[in-house]
Design an enzyme around this catalytic site. Structure first.
Site, PDB file in Angstrom:
ATOM      1  CE  LYS A 132      -4.322  -8.500   4.530  1.00 56.82           C
ATOM      2  NZ  LYS A 132      -3.620  -8.786   5.781  1.00 56.82           N
ATOM      3  CE  LYS A 167      -4.703  -4.192   4.363  1.00 58.24           C
ATOM      4  NZ  LYS A 167      -3.993  -4.558   5.584  1.00 58.24           N
TER       5      LYS A 167
HETATM    6 ZN   LIG Z   1      -0.684 -11.150   8.376  1.00 63.16          ZN
END
Ligand SMILES: [Zn+2]
Length: 326
Positions: free
Chosen positions: A196, A249
């Site tokens: 992420k 992501k």
């Molecule tokens: Zn968070």
């Protein structure tokens, strides 16, 4: 020039031939629709930067999900928005927390007919807006882990099929897996937000969840977008710690990372087609710069072609309404 033996254009002559030889197909069954649920009743607010996406109280959300179920949505990801925020993120944990309460209601009604996954992170629950517990002005990794594990167990107790740790603390998949096992939740999936990245594409989401950090940013725990090999180090850790699905992501600016994941691991790979990517499509369509359906299908196909098996996308409801996919 009649001596060409191979003419790639033969594959493109008409739609039947193009469909026959197409290498990538996006399927509705591989898509997950995210939802935002808040405390209160009678609330359904459209998120200004994300047309068609709402934050809703549970009474309204359950009607929305009934409609979406009839439309064909069978898989969702839930984000809770609590009333109270504090230093310990205490409203993230327990059977009355907004996430577990919502999960229980959905699973009581739909059982296995609806796949319910839920976000595990503290940023909507801390008064700092950070994804972990603050100690000495810093997000304290190891103090955050037990809270994340408690949050995951609360969701599992409510019947959640899958928990999605999105906080990027080191060791959180192991902490969650150990607690789930100890509590007897052997079948609860962990979809780890493995790579992420700290990204500007999350702006609209923070509107939705009211989760922007009060001070500082998330670059002390989310990944630096200059790094590619580091994503594979994160991947190795999450696999070892017991992740069932590994995620990248955002998606569109990170297709190389999705492709690396696909080649490096045999677990299912997910990609999150994030709020900013959704907002860009909506803005282009609104300004008549492109056809919305064509943009959505091109974006999702690119994510799939890069190697994602699963895509979390805000476009799913529009896809079903428009009959954009078989
Ligand atoms: Zn968070």
């Amino acid at each position: 020039m009649s001596d060409m033996m191979y003419r790639p254009r033969r594959h493109r002559r008409n739609v039947n031939i193009r469909d026959l030889v197409a290498e990538t197909d996006v399927r509705v069954k591989n898509l997950i629709q995210p939802y935002f649920v808040c405390e209160g009743s009678g609330i359904k607010q459209e998120i200004a930067s994300m047309p068609g996406i709402f934050r809703e109280s549970l009474d309204s959300l359950s009607k929305t999900i009934d409609d979406d179920f009839r439309l064909g949505i069978r898989r969702l990801m839930l984000f809770g928005i609590p009333d109270k925020k504090d230093a310990a993120a205490s409203s993230a944990v327990g059977c009355n927390a907004i996430g577990p309460k919502t999960v229980r209601q959905l699973k009581d009604k739909y059982g296995d007919d609806l796949f319910v996954s839920a976000d595990v992170c503290l940023c909507a629950y801390t008064d700092s807006g950070h994804c972990g517990i603050i100690k000495n002005d810093r997000v304290d990794n190891d103090a955050t882990l037990p809270v994340l594990a408690d949050m995951a167990v609360s969701l599992a107790e409510a019947g959640c099929d899958c928990v999605g740790p999105s906080d990027m603390m080191d060791g959180r998949v192991a902490a969650i897996r150990e607690r789930l096992e100890a509590a007897g939740f052997h079948e609860t999936l962990i979809m780890a937000y493995t790579a992420k990245y700290a990204s500007s594409y999350y702006g609209p989401f923070r509107d939705a969840c009211d989760s922007a950090p009060g001070k500082g940013d998330r670059r002390g725990y989310q990944m630096d977008f200059r790094n590619r090999r580091e994503a594979l180090a994160e991947l190795a850790l999450d696999v070892e710690e017991g992740a069932d699905i590994v995620m990248v992501k955002p998606a569109l600016a990170y297709l190389d990372i999705i492709s690396d994941f696909r080649r490096s691991v045999d677990l299912p790979v997910a990609a999150y087609n994030v709020s900013g990517e959704y907002a860009m499509v909506k803005l282009m369509a609104k300004e008549n710069l492109a056809d919305e359906k064509a943009l959505v299908l091109e974006n999702l196909t690119a994510i799939k072609r890069a190697g994602a098996d699963i895509i979390l996308t805000y476009h799913l409801r529009d896809i079903l309404k428009g009959g954009w996919l078989d």
